[in-house]
Each structure stands twice: as C-alpha cells, then as structure tokens.
Design a protein around this motif. Structure first.
Motif, PDB file in Angstrom:
ATOM      1  N   LYS A 108      10.543  -0.481  -5.290  1.00 43.25           N
ATOM      2  CA  LYS A 108      10.656  -1.791  -4.099  1.00 43.25           C
ATOM      3  C   LYS A 108       9.461  -3.564  -4.224  1.00 43.25           C
ATOM      4  O   LYS A 108      10.344  -3.647  -3.611  1.00 43.25           O
ATOM      5  CB  LYS A 108       9.392  -1.189  -2.802  1.00 43.25           C
ATOM      6  N   LEU A 151       6.794  10.781  -2.980  1.00 42.98           N
ATOM      7  CA  LEU A 151       5.678  11.110  -2.823  1.00 42.98           C
ATOM      8  C   LEU A 151       5.163  12.325  -2.206  1.00 42.98           C
ATOM      9  O   LEU A 151       4.545  12.939  -2.397  1.00 42.98           O
ATOM     10  CB  LEU A 151       5.660  10.719  -1.124  1.00 42.98           C
ATOM     11  N   ARG A 204      -9.311   8.287   7.562  1.00 42.22           N
ATOM     12  CA  ARG A 204      -8.182   7.014   7.875  1.00 42.22           C
ATOM     13  C   ARG A 204      -6.813   7.759   7.636  1.00 42.22           C
ATOM     14  O   ARG A 204      -5.707   6.467   5.883  1.00 42.22           O
ATOM     15  CB  ARG A 204      -8.746   6.229   7.132  1.00 42.22           C
ATOM     16  N   GLY A 205      -6.436   8.694   7.108  1.00 42.26           N
ATOM     17  CA  GLY A 205      -5.497   8.975   6.568  1.00 42.26           C
ATOM     18  C   GLY A 205      -5.895   9.458   4.389  1.00 42.26           C
ATOM     19  O   GLY A 205      -4.924   9.614   3.505  1.00 42.26           O
ATOM     20  N   SER A 262      -1.326 -11.116  -5.922  1.00 42.81           N
ATOM     21  CA  SER A 262      -1.646 -10.064  -4.361  1.00 42.81           C
ATOM     22  C   SER A 262      -0.430  -9.369  -3.945  1.00 42.81           C
ATOM     23  O   SER A 262      -0.192  -8.837  -3.407  1.00 42.81           O
ATOM     24  CB  SER A 262      -1.780 -11.441  -4.240  1.00 42.81           C
ATOM     25  N   ASP A 263       1.413 -10.394  -3.621  1.00 41.22           N
ATOM     26  CA  ASP A 263       2.055  -9.748  -2.310  1.00 41.22           C
ATOM     27  C   ASP A 263       2.905  -8.152  -3.501  1.00 41.22           C
ATOM     28  O   ASP A 263       3.277  -7.735  -3.067  1.00 41.22           O
ATOM     29  CB  ASP A 263       3.249 -10.867  -2.312  1.00 41.22           C
ATOM     30  N   VAL A 282      -0.281  -6.052  -2.661  1.00 40.17           N
ATOM     31  CA  VAL A 282       0.077  -5.132  -1.079  1.00 40.17           C
ATOM     32  C   VAL A 282       0.803  -3.981  -1.122  1.00 40.17           C
ATOM     33  O   VAL A 282       0.791  -3.285  -0.116  1.00 40.17           O
ATOM     34  CB  VAL A 282       0.532  -6.594  -0.663  1.00 40.17           C
ATOM     35  N   ILE A 283       2.590  -3.889  -1.925  1.00 39.10           N
ATOM     36  CA  ILE A 283       2.819  -3.374  -1.282  1.00 39.10           C
ATOM     37  C   ILE A 283       2.557  -2.078  -1.762  1.00 39.10           C
ATOM     38  O   ILE A 283       2.787  -1.142  -1.573  1.00 39.10           O
ATOM     39  CB  ILE A 283       4.490  -4.028  -2.489  1.00 39.10           C
ATOM     40  N   GLN A 337      -0.361  -0.853  -2.927  1.00 38.13           N
ATOM     41  CA  GLN A 337      -1.595  -0.606  -1.643  1.00 38.13           C
ATOM     42  C   GLN A 337      -0.668   0.320  -0.446  1.00 38.13           C
ATOM     43  O   GLN A 337      -1.268   0.919  -0.251  1.00 38.13           O
ATOM     44  CB  GLN A 337      -2.318  -1.828  -1.482  1.00 38.13           C
ATOM     45  N   ARG A 338       0.198  -0.647   0.586  1.00 38.33           N
ATOM     46  CA  ARG A 338       0.580   0.257   1.471  1.00 38.33           C
ATOM     47  C   ARG A 338       1.428   1.407   0.881  1.00 38.33           C
ATOM     48  O   ARG A 338       1.049   2.394   1.772  1.00 38.33           O
ATOM     49  CB  ARG A 338       0.916  -0.652   1.959  1.00 38.33           C
ATOM     50  N   LYS A 393       0.444   5.491   1.747  1.00 39.92           N
ATOM     51  CA  LYS A 393       0.799   7.354   2.275  1.00 39.92           C
ATOM     52  C   LYS A 393       0.866   8.198   1.474  1.00 39.92           C
ATOM     53  O   LYS A 393       0.939   9.503   1.850  1.00 39.92           O
ATOM     54  CB  LYS A 393       2.279   7.352   2.636  1.00 39.92           C
ATOM     55  N   LEU A 423      -8.149  -4.209  -4.331  1.00 42.83           N
ATOM     56  CA  LEU A 423      -6.964  -5.133  -5.027  1.00 42.83           C
ATOM     57  C   LEU A 423      -9.225  -5.885  -5.460  1.00 42.83           C
ATOM     58  O   LEU A 423      -9.681  -6.093  -4.427  1.00 42.83           O
ATOM     59  CB  LEU A 423      -6.034  -5.543  -3.858  1.00 42.83           C
TER      60      LEU A 423
END
Lengths: 598, 347
Positions: free
Chosen positions: A341, A376, A394-395, A416-417, A420-421, A423-424, A428, A435
C-alpha cells in the motif's frame, strides 16, 4: 649451547608474536603472478580536471577516524573511498583489477594470497606505502585501544596472518580456504600509515579529529566543525597514470556541506549551490524536480538502472524484547505490514518490494524467498495463537494486561508518511506501532546499543556474496555496537554460518547461503520493505559524463570517490555561462539508462 | 449568582464596550468549546448508526469492531463503507460528522498520490496532507491540543511564578535577593537547546513537554508579581490589616493578590499566544509532540516542504493567524479595560 639458546629464543619470539615476522621469508617458487590490464577502462579520456564540486550530508560526522566508536556514520564512505584496497573489482566485468598491488598470486593452501605492491604508491604526506604499513594494519586492527570489536575479531579470526617478504611483497593468510575471488575480496587489507599512529588508551580521543594520511585521490584539506568538510585533489597523485585510475576524480575540490534538512538541501541545489541532488525519493522525482531550471534545460534528470546488492531496508525486530521474542508475533507483524500500500500510494509505484535481506547477489540470492504478504487473517490467527486474543477498548491486543504496543525507531522525517500508513494498517490487526523519530546519529546509536524494539532502517549491501555472521550469529547477540541488531541467537543458524564461512567451493557456499536465507526468513526478525534497483539524480548541466554515464555497479552516477566514482567532470565554461545567464535555452533533458537493467 | 465588586463590574463593562476584543473573546471561547467536542465535528467514527433496529453512538468510548455491523473483520468499523453499504441496501442509517475524517486516518487509494487538493466531493474541505490525512481534521485537533497545552502551561507558569514573585515582594530581604539572582541565571539558560537535547535522547510526550516548558517558563511573571506585591504591601490598607492582627497568609491571599491580579490578567492572553506559537515552533522543528499527533507545526513543516501543494501552508497559516489575532485583540481589550485612565494621550 649458544646455538640452542638462540634457537629457543627465536622459537619463543615466534610464539609470542606470530604476525611480526622478523626473519625475511622466501617466496614459494612456483607462484603464478597475475594482473589485469586488459579490461576496458571505464573513465573517459575526454575528462577535464578542475573546479569545485559541492555536495552535502545531513549530519556532521562524529569523528574522522576510520575505526572506533561512531566511525560507521554516513560520512565514513568518503574516508573509506580514499583508502584504496590492494585489489579492486572492475565495475563492469567484475574481474579483479590492480590498485595498491600490481600483481597477485594464490598459494596452494587456498587461503593465502601474495601481493606485489605498487612501488609508486604514496601516502598523502609523500611517504611511500610499504609492506610495513600492511603489517601495522594487523597490529592496529587487533589493538584494544581502537575500541572496535568487529575489527578486532575480523583481523584475528578472519585474517590471521600478514607476511612481509621485502618492502614490496607481502602475503595475507585468512582463516579458511575460499574461492579465489572471495580470497581477494574477503582477505583484502588496507594499509595503515604506521608513521602516523600512536596506539594507546587515548587513541580514540586523540585521533578523533586527526586527518589520517591516505592513498586515494583526495585528502581532507579543511574542516569547519558542524559546517563542512572540504577535500582537495592531490597534485601529482601517484594513481594518475594507472590504467584504472586515470581520467578519474576530476574536480580539484569536493566540498561536503552539512545541510540538516533535505528540503533545504534541495533549495540549495535548485539555486545552483549544489551540483547534484539525489532524486530517488518519489516526492522529489515527480513533484519537486520541476520548474524553470528543468524546462530551460539547465538541470538534467537521470535514471540509471544498476545491478548491485540491494540495501536491506526494512524493520529489524529486536528479539531480546519480551514481546518480539515470540516468533509468532514477529510473523504476525510481518503479515500486518502493508508495504504494498505504501508503494502504491505515497511512493507512486516507484519502489519495488524487497523480498529478503540478500537480494542482488547473483547466484547467492535464494530465488524462492518471498517477503511475507500483507494478510490480516494470518496475522490475526498468529496473534491469537501467541496468546494475544484479548483486545482493549482501542482495539489493541492485550496479553496479561500488557498492550501490544511497539516502538518503531526511525531516522528520517521523510519516512513519516510511509510509516503512518504502516501504522494505520497494523492497527487493523490490533498492533499498536508507536513512531519514534530520532536524529540519525542518536537513533543509530540507540539501535547499535540495541535499545530499540523495532528499527526502521537499512544496511547498505555490498560484497561478492552475502554476509551472515555480522547480522545473525549469536556471538554478536545481546552485545552493543555490532550489526546483529535483531539479537538473533539461534544455534542452527550459528552452525550454518560457521559452515558457510569455512566453505571454499562456490557451489557449496551457494547451497549454504540459500539454506541460511531460508533460516533467516524462518527466524522472521527482519521484515523487508523496499528496494530501488536504480539511482536517480538531478544535476546541473555543467557536469559532463562519459557516453556510458556510469557502471554496472555504480550506486550513484555522480559519485565523487570510491571504486566506481569520479567519472564525471566539470565544464567550467558552461558553468560560467549558466551562472551569468548567458546560455541559450536547451531542451529539457531526461536520461533513462537501462543498460544494466535486470 | 456571581457578585462582582464595583471595580470589576466597571472593568467588565468597559471590556464589553470594546467591541473588537469582546467579540474576539466570544469567538475564541466558542471555538475552544467546539474543539473540546472535536470528535463530533471531525471523525472517522459515525455520530449515529441505526443497524438492525439498534442504535449505536460510536463517537466516544471503545471501538466497535466491524463484525458488529456484518463486516468480516474485528478491527474498527469503516463507517464510510458502512454508510455506503447501508444506503444501498436501505437496512439502516449512518450519520457521519460534518468532516467525515479523523486526524489520524489516511485516506489513500491505489494509484492516487497524496497530498490531495481540497474538494467538496471527497469531503476533504481543506485537502489532505502528504500521508493522505484530512487537513481540516488535523487543524481542528491541532487547535485543541495547542490551546490545551498553552492553557496548562499558563496555569503552571502562573502558579509557580505568582507564588514565588509574591513571596519575593512580601518577604523582601535575603529571600528576594537570592531568588532574584536565581531567576536571572535561570532565565539565561537557553531553553530551546535544552529541549533539543532532551528531544534527541527521548521523544518528549505532551506532559514532558509541558514540564520542560514550565521548568524554564515560570520566571517571566515573577518580576511583575514582585513589583506589584511590593507596591501593595506598602499601602495603608495592608498596614491596617496588619494592625487588626491579620495573619500573613490572610494578607497575601485576601488583600494583596486580589489587588494585584489586574497586572496578571493583562498578561494572560499574550501568554496563551506565546504558548501556542512555541508549541508550533517546536513541532515545526521536530522537537515537539511525537508523530502522528495532529499538530500545526508539523502541518506547517509539510506545507513549507510542499509549497506546490499550497492548501497545506495556506490552511495552517490562516488558522494560526486567525487564532493569534483573536488572542491579541482580547489582550488589547483587557489591557484597556484594566487601565484606570479612560483616555490616554500619546504624543
């Protein structure tokens, strides 16, 4: 009686210092001296000397030593590039070519190589490079005073002996027999200026900012701490008339400026205060590298495919961490890491997925190993099996009241960018990645001290064949300051690593390397992320390149130093005209060179 | 019913009479209150879901896994997908907040590359940042964090600064002398460097950052308090209170503090503004709150790095200018309202 005493004394002497051999040895009779002056040269005879090339680094080096604490930073390659080897490898044909040695010969024992040193070779202070400097390297590298365990080990266990026959003939013996090319590569030795060093407890501190004499084309001429380091081209360098060194290293000065922010550095480049700029990052190549200077043809872009061992970029999981000690958790993290991704979005499809730590080594690279996919369902199953079934509000998964929270240490805000992905997506699967962005020096220190949980970084690749001992042998686990940052401690891997190190036959080594890659993959402590099988750069058009632009193994088209570097030159007339805005506008230039694309 | 003394009432009336400051105060207060409910304004979680006859309010509290709404995953429900699904099948209702994105949510699809320009269709009213996160959502949450940070900073700074300044003025003598010197030394420690050093070793969190800033920030207010206390302590009413036999603490808390508070209040808005700017500056330099915390400084950094995506830098600069302007207007009005002279002539 007297004769006996002398004999015993000699014996004792030999036993005490096996390396410093006093009596002159005689060379074996049947040596087949080889050299290689037949391969094509890869520098252009049209090259013109002169000018100042300006480049940048993001942090000022913590030391100018070549070894010892903090000597492994990003600046080190400038220093190492000017410490020539005995023999190098032709960047296109990959055959050995002479450097500090003119000839080499192999002993029948399969682990000794004889070298005839080039009598022309000089240190930067004018002193000749002699066999004694090679003997001193061994003494130096074995010394505790340099505080460099890796070198201590390498120069005792891997390279076991250096013999001097006369001022310009030496032999180097390694611990185990190896294939011939590996012998040249692995048991190579760089001379250390014996007349410069004084080894004692103070060495690390005393020599931190001293400029060591070197053998390469450039030497540091000016250091402004925190600001820049300037190299000067040696006048009448001894290498200037050697076949593979001539026409190279053309700028008279190389200034390496500290610019702490990469975007700031780009602004410097766009204003013409830096000559080239790495455009590997998609954000730079696609978005920032646009505008007037490109449209008017003042700055060119080049994408050059190379064929080299890939840096092992990815996430290094510290197995000493209680959570990451569990192999299932490590697998689960790999399955929850959505690299694709990131590639498809913020990286604009430019990067490719790296499949293992050992890509680009030809036969040695295991063809079947694939990085664990983002899956996943698998991640969830694995985590459930590992006892992380519960989830908190928080899951995030919880086990024994402890959440599945892991720190990811990374060293560049440009990543970072991407993170961040990741991490998100990991969230799941109920994995909470926190970070932690640190300054490169501090962050790397933290990682080398093995205080990280997950390190987001890459080791640059290199060599003829993969190395495993440094990264995965238990000798390096649970100890600071070495490359086993995953703290892998697995007897089976240890056993194969030792076997691999002992093997000489290439087929056997390939087989063992494959086996090791399987084991490392099974260990799961490294999650490979990206590879970039090319280099992309922007450059002011006053820089001129040979028609073939660069070599098969160039990792930068405009490398100033090093075994593939120094091919370009500066056209000072064009530069003047560009700076005076006196140049007719040229067409935009975009070069895509696929000569070496695999 | 709060009963104000005549002086305070007069000041309040004067404050209200200064329209610009008064309205600024109302707007800022409203913004602050709204930002406290930021989860209801910008969020990836729905405000209300009616699914199979049950009502869900997912905004606050624990996550609701996708399984609950008939998805096949256990992580948090994607409410936008749920909305689309339910709208198609008509099985239920999903009401999303006005900005249907959270501050940490990355909105990315294969083949399109962030940052995205502002668009009403996509719901990114101010576009997205370089990771595909909604700029408006990050501004709203960043505002809340900055303001809370700044208010906390103010509270602690004043708590320490006022106590010490007051005592310096009240006790005088050696205590005053020693603390004056300490404060002089203290205020010369370059606090930015300290933060940089700390940040290079550990990544500071919200409270560490407040801690460090208070550690170096409390000195400023002591001077004013010290002077004010000296002035008040010499007044006759203090003497009178002392003559009646009032204790020291009574004199300080009941007499001196309320009378010198006017000095303090005029400083408050400017302290708030400086709190916001310093957090933004630290975030901009990368020494502030850890990523991915929504922060104006980080957005500003992205904006300056990507000047071709103008919406990034424009939104954050506008937001920042607006807030700082409001605060300054309020400060101006307060200062004027507390000024005993109705008219001043400047020549």
């Amino acid at each position: 009686m007297n004769r006996f005493a002398l004999f015993f004394a000699a014996l004792l002497f030999a036993a005490l210092s096996p390396t410093v051999v006093a009596a002159p040895e005689t060379l074996p009779k049947k040596l087949n001296w080889q050299t290689n002056l037949g391969d094509p040269i890869f520098a252009s005879p049209e090259a013109v000397r002169g000018g100042r090339f300006r480049s940048f680094i993001t942090t000022f080096p913590l030391t100018l030593r070549l070894v010892g604490p903090d000597a492994n930073g990003s600046f080190a390659h400038y220093l190492r590039a000017n410490a020539l080897a005995l023999v190098d490898f032709h960047p296109n044909t990959l055959n050995p070519i002479p450097m500090l040695a003119t000839h080499w010969a192999f002993d029948e024992d399969g682990k000794t190589v004889y070298y005839r040193l080039d009598p022309d070779a000089r240190w930067s202070d004018g002193k000749p490079v002699t066999a004694d400097d090679y003997l001193f390297t061994l003494e130096f590298m074995r010394s505790e005073h340099i505080v460099a365990p890796w070198y201590n080990n390498h120069y005792s266990k891997v390279i076991v002996e250096v013999k001097k026959y006369d001022q310009h003939t030496i032999a180097i013996t390694g611990a185990v027999p190896k294939p011939r090319e590996e012998l040249l590569y692995e048991y190579g030795l760089r001379p250390t200026p014996a007349h410069f060093h004084q080894l004692d407890e103070q060495w690390v501190r005393d020599y931190n900012w001293k400029i060591e004499p070197n053998t390469g084309a450039y030497q540091i001429s000016k250091v402004r701490k925190g600001k820049y380091v300037e190299f000067e081209r040696k006048r009448n360098w001894w290498g200037d008339n050697k076949r593979y060194l001539q026409y190279r290293f053309n700028p008279d000065h190389i200034r390496v400026k500290v610019i702490r922010d990469i975007n700031m550095a780009y602004q410097y480049f766009a204003k013409g205060e830096l000559d080239t700029f790495p455009l590997n990052s998609p954000r730079f190549w696609h978005k920032k590298a646009q505008g007037d200077i490109y449209d008017k043809g003042l700055v060119g872009k080049i994408k050059f495919y190379n064929d080299v061992p890939q840096p092992s970029s990815g996430m290094y999981l510290n197995e000493d961490d209680p959570i990451l000690g569990d192999r299932k958790v490590r697998y689960a993290i790999a399955h929850a890491t959505n690299v694709q991704k990131v590639i498809d979005t913020v990286l604009r499809g430019d990067y490719e997925r790296l499949n293992s730590q050992y890509e680009g080594y030809g036969d040695y690279t295991h063809p079947g190993i694939r990085a664990r996919d983002f899956d996943l369902a698998r991640a969830n199953t694995l985590l459930d099996e590992a006892g992380w079934q519960e989830r908190n509000g928080r899951g995030i998964r919880v086990k024994d009241g402890r959440p599945l929270s892991l720190r990811v240490t990374y060293l560049s805000s440009n990543h970072s960018d991407r993170l961040v992905i990741i991490q998100r997506e990991a969230l799941k699967a109920g994995i909470d990645l926190q970070l932690q962005l640190l300054d490169p020096s501090t962050g790397f220190k933290q990682i080398l001290e093995k205080k990280h949980q997950i390190a987001w970084m890459g080791w640059s690749g290199g060599g003829l064949s993969p190395v495993f001992w440094e990264f995965y042998h238990s000798d390096n686990a649970h100890k600071p300051q070495n490359n086993n940052i995953t703290n892998t401690d697995n007897p089976e891997i240890d056993r194969y690593i030792m076997e691999y190190r002992r093997a000489t036959d290439k087929a056997a080594r390939v087989r063992l390397a494959h086996k090791l890659q399987e084991l490392v993959h099974e260990q799961g402590s490294f999650i490979p992320t990206f590879k970039v099988p090319y280099t992309r750069e922007g450059y002011w058009r006053w820089l001129k390149l040979p028609p073939w632009r660069a070599t098969r193994t160039s990792d930068s088209v405009f490398a100033t130093m090093g075994s593939t570097g120094g091919l370009f030159w500066i056209d000072r007339e064009i530069r003047q005209r560009i700076e005076d805005d006196d140049l007719e506008h040229a067409k935009p230039s975009l070069i895509i060179d696929e000569t070496w694309r695999k | 019913m709060l009963k104000l003394n005549p002086v305070a009432r007069k000041r309040l009336e004067r404050f209200k009479a200064i329209r610009r400051g008064y309205y600024s105060a109302i707007i800022l207060a409203a913004l602050f209150v709204l930002s406290l409910g930021a989860e209801l304004i910008a969020n990836q979680r729905a405000l209300l879901v009616i699914y199979e006859g049950e009502w869900y309010f997912p905004t606050y509290g624990d996550i609701i896994p996708g399984e609950t709404f008939g998805f096949d995953y256990r992580y948090e429900t994607d409410y936008k997908a749920l909305k689309a699904r339910l709208a198609e099948s008509g099985e239920g209702v999903v009401i999303m907040p006005p900005v249907p994105y959270g501050p940490l949510e990355t909105d990315l699809a294969v083949g399109d590359f962030p940052p995205h320009a502002p668009s009403i269709d996509s719901g990114h009213y101010l576009g997205t940042d370089t990771s595909g996160r909604d700029v408006l959502a990050r501004i709203i949450y960043g505002f809340r964090i900055a303001l809370l940070f700044s208010l906390l900073l103010l509270f602690f700074n004043y708590l320490i600064g006022v106590s010490i300044g007051c005592l310096m003025g009240f006790w005088g003598g050696t205590f005053d002398l020693i603390f004056q010197r300490i404060i002089e030394i203290w205020s010369n420690v370059p606090f930015l460097y300290v933060i940089m050093i700390v940040a290079s070793i550990v990544q500071p969190g919200f409270w560490t950052l407040v801690g460090i800033m208070v550690f170096f920030g409390w000195t400023g207010i002591t001077w004013y308090m010290r002077t004010a206390t000296y002035k008040e302590a010499a007044r006759d009413y203090v003497m009178a209170a002392r003559a009646i036999g009032a204790s020291n603490s009574r004199i300080v808390f009941r007499h001196i503090l309320p009378n010198s508070v006017s000095t303090l209040i005029t400083f408050v808005p400017f302290s708030v503004a400086s709190g916001i700017t310093s957090l933004t500056a630290l975030d901009y330099l990368g020494f502030g709150l850890p990523p991915p915390t929504p922060s104006w400084g980080e957005l500003l950094k992205q904006g300056t790095e990507n000047l071709d995506s103008l919406w990034l830098v424009l939104s954050v600069v506008t937001a920042m200018t607006l807030v700082l302007m409001l605060v300054t207007y309020i400060g101006e009005a307060i200062r004027e309202a507390f000024d005993p002279r109705k008219f001043s002539y400047y020549e």
